[in-house]
Design a protein around this motif. Structure first.
Motif, PDB file in Angstrom:
ATOM      1  N   ALA A   8       0.853  -1.189   0.000  1.00  0.00           N
ATOM      2  CA  ALA A   8       0.000   0.000   0.000  1.00  0.00           C
ATOM      3  C   ALA A   8       0.882   1.229   0.000  1.00  0.00           C
ATOM      4  O   ALA A   8       1.799   1.355   0.805  1.00  0.00           O
ATOM      5  CB  ALA A   8      -0.898  -0.005   1.232  1.00  0.00           C
TER       6      ALA A   8
ATOM      7  N   PRO B 138      -1.398   7.607  -2.978  1.00  0.00           N
ATOM      8  CA  PRO B 138      -1.559   7.900  -4.410  1.00  0.00           C
ATOM      9  C   PRO B 138      -0.680   9.073  -4.834  1.00  0.00           C
ATOM     10  O   PRO B 138      -0.379   9.964  -4.045  1.00  0.00           O
ATOM     11  CB  PRO B 138      -3.038   8.234  -4.542  1.00  0.00           C
ATOM     12  CG  PRO B 138      -3.445   8.683  -3.189  1.00  0.00           C
ATOM     13  CD  PRO B 138      -2.589   7.919  -2.206  1.00  0.00           C
TER      14      PRO B 138
ATOM     15  N   SER C 286      -6.893   0.803  -6.088  1.00  0.00           N
ATOM     16  CA  SER C 286      -6.694  -0.105  -4.963  1.00  0.00           C
ATOM     17  C   SER C 286      -6.441   0.775  -3.745  1.00  0.00           C
ATOM     18  O   SER C 286      -5.700   1.750  -3.814  1.00  0.00           O
ATOM     19  CB  SER C 286      -5.485  -1.003  -5.208  1.00  0.00           C
ATOM     20  OG  SER C 286      -5.734  -1.859  -6.295  1.00  0.00           O
ATOM     21  N   LYS C 287      -7.089   0.458  -2.621  1.00  0.00           N
ATOM     22  CA  LYS C 287      -6.922   1.287  -1.431  1.00  0.00           C
ATOM     23  C   LYS C 287      -7.270   0.491  -0.193  1.00  0.00           C
ATOM     24  O   LYS C 287      -7.929  -0.540  -0.260  1.00  0.00           O
ATOM     25  CB  LYS C 287      -7.765   2.549  -1.527  1.00  0.00           C
ATOM     26  CG  LYS C 287      -9.252   2.294  -1.773  1.00  0.00           C
ATOM     27  CD  LYS C 287     -10.006   3.555  -2.043  1.00  0.00           C
ATOM     28  CE  LYS C 287     -10.303   4.221  -0.755  1.00  0.00           C
ATOM     29  NZ  LYS C 287     -11.220   5.285  -0.740  1.00  0.00           N
TER      30      LYS C 287
END
Length: 69
Positions: A8, A11, A22-23
């Motif tokens: 992760a 952005p 995707s988060k």
């Protein structure tokens, strides 16, 4: 079955409504932002409590072709 791992990361820029990022956590981004899930659709089938979003993962598949998103 192969497994792909990722990390992760914040952005690089704000997300556009047409993107499916995707988060982890927060509010989901919808493929069709005009039709989000209703309040009843986010209730747990076991306890009827509202579910929290854990993660949203964009993982396009090549097969079948109609399942890209």
């Amino acid at each position: 079955m192969p497994t792909t791992l990722g990390y992760a990361e914040p952005p690089d820029s704000d997300f556009a409504a047409e993107l499916f990022p995707s988060k982890i956590g927060g509010q989901p981004r919808w493929l069709d932002p005009t039709r989000p899930l209703t309040a009843d659709e986010v209730l747990c089938d076991e306890c009827a409590a509202p579910m929290a979003m854990l993660m949203q993962l964009y993982a396009p598949e090549d097969e079948p072709a109609d399942a890209f998103h």
